[in-house]
Design a protein around this motif. Sequence first.
Motif: not given
Length: 387
Positions: A214-224, A311-323
């Motif tokens: 919820d906090r992530y969505r609120h702060i970043t403006g991203k959604d599911i 302790e918890g953490e939610f974050y994101s990563g972006i998949i790279q070309e030809n991973y």
Amino acid sequence: MQVGIDQISFFSPNYYIDMVDLAMAREQDPNKYLIGIGQTQQAVIPPTQDAVTMAANAAESILTDTDREQLDLIIFATESGVDNSKSAAAYLQRLLGIQSYARTIEIKQACYAGTYGLMQARDYVELNPNKKVLVVASDIARYGLGTSGEVTQGGGAVAMLVTANPRIMTLERDNQFMTKEVMDFWRPVYATEARVDGKFSNDVYQSFFVELWDRYRHITGKDINDFKAFVFHLPYTKLGLKGLRKILPEADEAKQSSLLEQFEASRVDNKNIGNLYTGSLYLSLLSLLNHSHDLIAGDRIGLFSYGSGAEGEFYSGIIQENYQEALVTDQMENILSNRTKLSILEYETMFNSALMGADDRQLDGTKDPAKYILTGLREERRQYEQH
Ligand code: COA
């Protein structure tokens, strides 16, 4: 400049038990373990492996000679450390032949510490783009024979090389994290097995995920809909599914089924290994990378890290070309196909033979095919060797 995971590698020892066998021995319905808990097999750790050797065996597969010269930071995340003073990363530096002008440090916060290590590595490389950092997360999950947590044991290590312009996944700067001091799972310094308030830990885990999301969505403006997949810390795979189900109603039917499909890919390997505490989330990421059929460059992955205590953490990563080209070829297939299945009696004997005391002891390393093994204890000094 982007920074992230350039290489990722896994190790778990050469023994396992089948969850149906364990269920029968503990007079439980096998479907409770297979479906209710979501585990199929469980890695069993022989006395010749510990957090240090498993980390060395995981890292060995991805380090080139140049890496060994270039690495100047090794971060070792574990809650199964072998010494209350000396860092496990110092052992690793010698075993792996990493140059001696390297910093070495061990960090702890239950199953969360690997994520903190990864973020420290990201920040370090951003400041020093020509440097590489080795992050390892290595643990043995021990609850005890016949305990309710026994079905969620396991063990292994994940090693990650963090660099600029990584080949597998960049780490975004969108992390949301939180801490609340609770007693859901802990291991006092005098204990070799974890203490756990299982139902409570499940509740705290899920409430942390919902609050951070919820906090992530609120702060970043991203959604599911901005996410291709969510990967979770998986002490047992059903718990990640419970977390995902909490947010699925935010998506339409097609997106829900796509996210569930990706989740299934992200738990294939964890089902066969069991819990590995700090490394669990990153084994799940590896499982997604290996088993998802339609990941493409640019896909955003959500990662939920949780360490009891809590302790918890939610974050994101972006998949790279030809991973795919950067992944270690057939690594999990080789680990699984080279494992020996133990009877429950053999497993219990192995569980009780772990190197715990202070007396000198020589271990038989001939049955352990891993490159790095623990051969015993001499004058309270652990003896590590490489085959
Ligand atoms: N078929 C299918 N499912 C079954 C079943 C059957 N025959 N019998 C039971 N189940 C389901 C239960 O409904 C339950 O599902 P739910 O959680 O979705 O309701 C699940 O199996 C577990 O059953 P439960 O009775 O809760 O098991 P338990 O009392 O033995 O405890 C844990 C399970 C997970 C709490 C326990 O193993 C534990 O404490 N593990 C350690 C937890 C941990 O790792 N904590 C750290 C978190 S980070």
